[in-house]
Scaffold this active site. Structure first.
Site, PDB file in Angstrom:
ATOM      1  N   SER A  50      -3.553  -6.488   2.965  1.00 41.40           N
ATOM      2  CA  SER A  50      -3.625  -5.081   2.586  1.00 41.40           C
ATOM      3  C   SER A  50      -4.985  -4.770   2.011  1.00 41.40           C
ATOM      4  O   SER A  50      -5.681  -5.645   1.492  1.00 41.40           O
ATOM      5  CB  SER A  50      -2.560  -4.770   1.523  1.00 41.40           C
ATOM      6  N   ASP A  51      -5.386  -3.512   2.135  1.00 37.13           N
ATOM      7  CA  ASP A  51      -6.489  -3.058   1.305  1.00 37.13           C
ATOM      8  C   ASP A  51      -5.977  -3.075  -0.140  1.00 37.13           C
ATOM      9  O   ASP A  51      -4.768  -3.096  -0.382  1.00 37.13           O
ATOM     10  CB  ASP A  51      -6.938  -1.659   1.721  1.00 37.13           C
ATOM     11  N   TRP A  52      -6.900  -3.055  -1.077  1.00 33.54           N
ATOM     12  CA  TRP A  52      -6.531  -3.238  -2.483  1.00 33.54           C
ATOM     13  C   TRP A  52      -5.740  -2.034  -2.987  1.00 33.54           C
ATOM     14  O   TRP A  52      -6.251  -0.923  -3.094  1.00 33.54           O
ATOM     15  CB  TRP A  52      -7.798  -3.446  -3.301  1.00 33.54           C
TER      16      TRP A  52
END
Length: 765
Positions: free
Chosen positions: A231-233
């Site tokens: 995932s992106d953060w």
């Protein structure tokens, strides 16, 4: 000794379900989790992609990073159109990651530059997916040759910063496939990145990280992606749905909250446990790919600074030049250098890619080091005061000072650009303009009658109300820590500029294809312009632009000749080679970026006027010629047909055009493509005559009906046959369904049933 897949599966067999679920998220902001009892190590990732933004682990702040080399941002490096430059960058960063114990550098970022207002455009490569895919693949392969992973991002349709965590990108599949997914597809198939980072946004109402269609069906099954999806953060909404879709790793740590949710859901769900095992396998394979292949690595800041300069020199774009550049002591006369960016250049963007640099060169000192004599005036502040009254007063004072400094000079160099606050991750630009005080000063300097060169520091296109008045424009973009040296080398002719725009510079914001549908709705972003993005929009509509895609000048001249094709025919499985001769007709050596575009002449579907399908950067010595070749196959002619769920190129003629930019294509040739693929055609009473008459399988059947019922279809008209041509008849009948044909021609029930049966048989055999 490298861990085999079977050994990794053995380790998974020893993990408890709780331990497996724990591995599905990070241990903190930058590390994965370890399992000490089984010897599973944790590994570290770091922001990138144009420098190593590794957290300083001696500091408590997650944004405090070690000193590193800041290479040119993607907005600059992409203008090199050089696979070699991207490979050079990737190789150096791979070394640095090994030296600093970083397993994976988070990049490259290849989202499409849908609008020049996107706040993160400086990180993205191009408005064209072919350019984005080709250049990113070179970078990925070079990094991963050092046994360091990359994270291709942001998958997918993350093309604005406004409400990026909750906004839905609403886009039809053809547009996704041809524009917003194509770059990812090219990179995956050519380089197999170790990881892919999914984006924050929803896609047609489903979060990207929870989309089984996107991650499992398209990415893994269709494209053959073998790596890990993270995932992106902070991009995780429903972690259980994410695991089911194929998202392996949540970053950063969720303090165990989402791990516990997955564990609870998995206890009585064998299918979910199976998905968890698949995720854990991909995580561990990624971990051991790094741990089993540790290298010493090299982090020589001085040497890498030099490479940063070389890459920027290969990327600088000469947008306009009447002969004022390069600076010549014999003709330039006295020189004035105006603008704070000459001393304090803007060389990188804000946000997660911001590098903590040791050394930043500036043009002022670099020009001085070459013995160039000039007067200097600040002209304007790189970051004007926020107080409007104070800003206006300062702008007036600095402008008067600059005009005074320029009054005794013959040539003026204006170092202009966008302030840091104008471009950053997290928010989008509101307009395309430089600060007003810069534009006003440039206009005043032009009014002096002196030679004026504008040197730009910006991450995205800007308007240039003074473009016709200045003598030269040099686009540096955000050129990294060595931008000052690189700029001085180009200005003085030590380096011949060879960059070209990987994005269109429009005349005004209102001309952009997404103008009415960009960052203006809290919940939905409608991709109403479809496939017409960037030059595909401007060229198809024949619109004036400030500078076209692929544009860039040189201090030498090039001549294109002798375009030849290895064959004038190609089929589904075939390939042809297009070769062109490029001659350097000037007096100095130079590099040229040769571009090949394909124009679909079949009129089988709405398509852009032309599309880039090949580019090569070549070095051509003065007075010499080189041959440049491009290999074309079906993909060079195809568009995505949602009826087929596949790429399709219609039989017919396609024009091949070659030249130095999208608006300068002096050579062309025609090739005929022949396909054996038949488009599906459903036969019902609502099927139109136009569709049937355009299909070779059904055209004859319908024409027989028309011929047999000719007088009835013409309604007893006494108009001669010559009055209605075949083309006219086809056009008039185009939208009429078969039920009208049956009604108007008074076909018997038996005749109508036979016609329908014959048509259905024709399209199924």
């Amino acid at each position: 000794m490298a861990h085999s897949d079977s050994q990794i599966k053995e380790i998974i067999g020893k993990l408890t379900l709780e331990e497996k679920c724990g591995l599905l998220s990070g241990s903190d902001f930058w590390h994965t989790k370890s399992v000490e009892r089984l010897g599973i190590p944790k590994i570290m990732v770091s922001d990138g992609p144009h420098g190593l933004r590794k957290q300083d682990e001696s500091s408590a702040g997650v944004n405090d990073s070690i000193q590193a080399v800041c290479f040119p941002a993607a907005c600059a490096t992409s203008a090199s159109f050089s696979r070699d430059s991207y490979a050079k960058l990737g190789s150096v960063l791979g070394d640095e990651c090994q030296a600093k114990d970083v397993s994976t550098i988070l990049g490259p970022a290849i989202n499409i530059k849908r609008s020049p207002l996107c706040g993160r455009n400086f990180e993205y490569i191009s408005e064209d997916p072919y350019v984005a895919g080709e250049l990113s693949a070179s970078y990925i392969n070079a990094v991963q040759e050092k046994h360091v992973g990359t994270s291709l991002k942001h998958f997918a349709l993350n093309d604005q910063e406004y409400r990026r965590l909750t906004n839905s990108s609403d886009c039809d599949e053809r547009t996704m496939r041809e524009i917003y997914l194509k770059g990812f597809e090219i990179a995956v198939k050519k380089s197999q990145p170790a990881t892919i980072m999914h984006s924050y946004n929803l896609i047609n109402g489903t979060y990207a990280g929870e989309s089984k269609w996107l991650i499992s069906d398209v990415l893994r099954k269709e494209w053959g992606f073998k790596g890990l999806v993270m995932s992106d953060w902070g991009a995780v909404s429903n972690r259980i749905d994410g695991v089911k879709a194929g998202t392996d790793l949540e970053m950063p740590s969720s303090d165990g909250i989402n791990d516990a949710k997955v564990l609870k859901a998995a206890k009585d769900n064998p299918e979910l446990v199976k998905k968890i095992d698949e995720c854990v396998f991909r995580i561990l394979r990624w971990v051991y790919d790094f741990e089993d292949n540790r290298q010493k690595g090299e982090f020589n800041i001085e040497q890498h600074h030099k490479i940063a300069r070389e890459i920027e020199e290969d990327s600088i774009v000469l947008l306009k030049n009447d002969g004022t550049l390069p600076l010549d002591p014999a003709t330039s006369g006295k020189i004035a250098v105006i603008g704070e960016f000459a001393k304090c250049p803007r060389f990188q963007g804000g946000g997660s890619s911001h590098i903590n640099t040791k050394t930043v060169s500036n043009a002022f000192e670099s020009l001085e080091a070459y013995g160039l004599k000039f007067t200097y005036a600040k002209g304007f502040s790189a970051e004007p005061p926020k107080d409007k009254n104070q800003a206006a007063k300062e702008a007036l004072e600095l402008s008067e000072e600059a005009l005074k400094a320029a009054s005794g000079c013959d040539t003026i160099l204006v170092f202009a650009g966008l302030p840091d606050s104008f471009e950053s991750e997290g928010y989008d630009r509101k307009h395309m303009d430089l600060p007003e005080e810069q534009n006003e000063l440039i206009k005043k300097l032009c009014a002096t009658g002196k030679k004026v060169t504008v040197i730009l520091h910006n991450g995205s296109p800007v308007t240039m109300p003074w473009a016709k008045d200045v003598n030269a424009i040099l686009e540096l973009y955000l050129g990294g820590e060595a931008v000052g040296e690189a700029a001085a080398n180009v200005l003085t002719g030590r380096v011949n500029p060879s960059g070209k725009l990987a994005e269109t510079f429009p005349v005004r914001l209102e001309d952009t294809p997404s103008f009415l549908n960009f960052a203006n709705d809290k919940k939905h972003t409608v991709y109403a312009e479809g496939i017409f993005v960037g030059y595909r929009w401007y060229d198809t509509r024949k619109m004036d632009v400030l500078f076209p895609f692929g544009h860039g000048l040189s201090y030498t001249t090039f001549e294109y000749s002798n375009l030849r094709l290895s064959s004038s025919d190609i089929s589904d499985d075939g390939k042809i080679t297009a070769t062109v001769t490029v001659k350097n007709t000037g007096k100095i050596d130079g590099k040229e970026i040769v571009q090949l575009y394909v124009c679909d002449k079949t009129q089988s579907v709405t398509r852009p006027e032309k599309e880039l399908k090949g580019f090569e950067k070549v070095f051509v010595p003065a007075g010499k010629s080189v041959d440049v070749s491009f290999e074309l196959d079906k993909s060079s002619f195809a568009w995505y047909n949602t009826d087929l769920n596949d790429w399709y190129a219609a039989s017919g003629e396609y024009e091949i055009k070659v030249g130095p930019s999208s608006r300068d294509l002096p050579l062309s040739s025609t090739v005929r493509f022949t396909t054996s693929v038949r488009l599906p055609l459903e036969i019902t009473l609502d099927t139109t005559c136009g569709d049937l008459l355009k299909d070779e399988r059904t055209k004859g059947i319908l024409n027989k009906v028309f011929e047999s019922q000719k007088s009835k279809l013409e309604g007893g008209s006494t108009v001669s046959e010559e009055a209605i041509t075949e083309e006219m008849r086809i056009n008039m009948l185009d939208g009429h369904p078969l039920r009208n044909v049956i009604s108007w021609s008074h076909l018997s029930e038996e005749a109508a049933e036979k016609m329908m049966a014959d048509l259905k048989k024709a399209v199924t055999e």
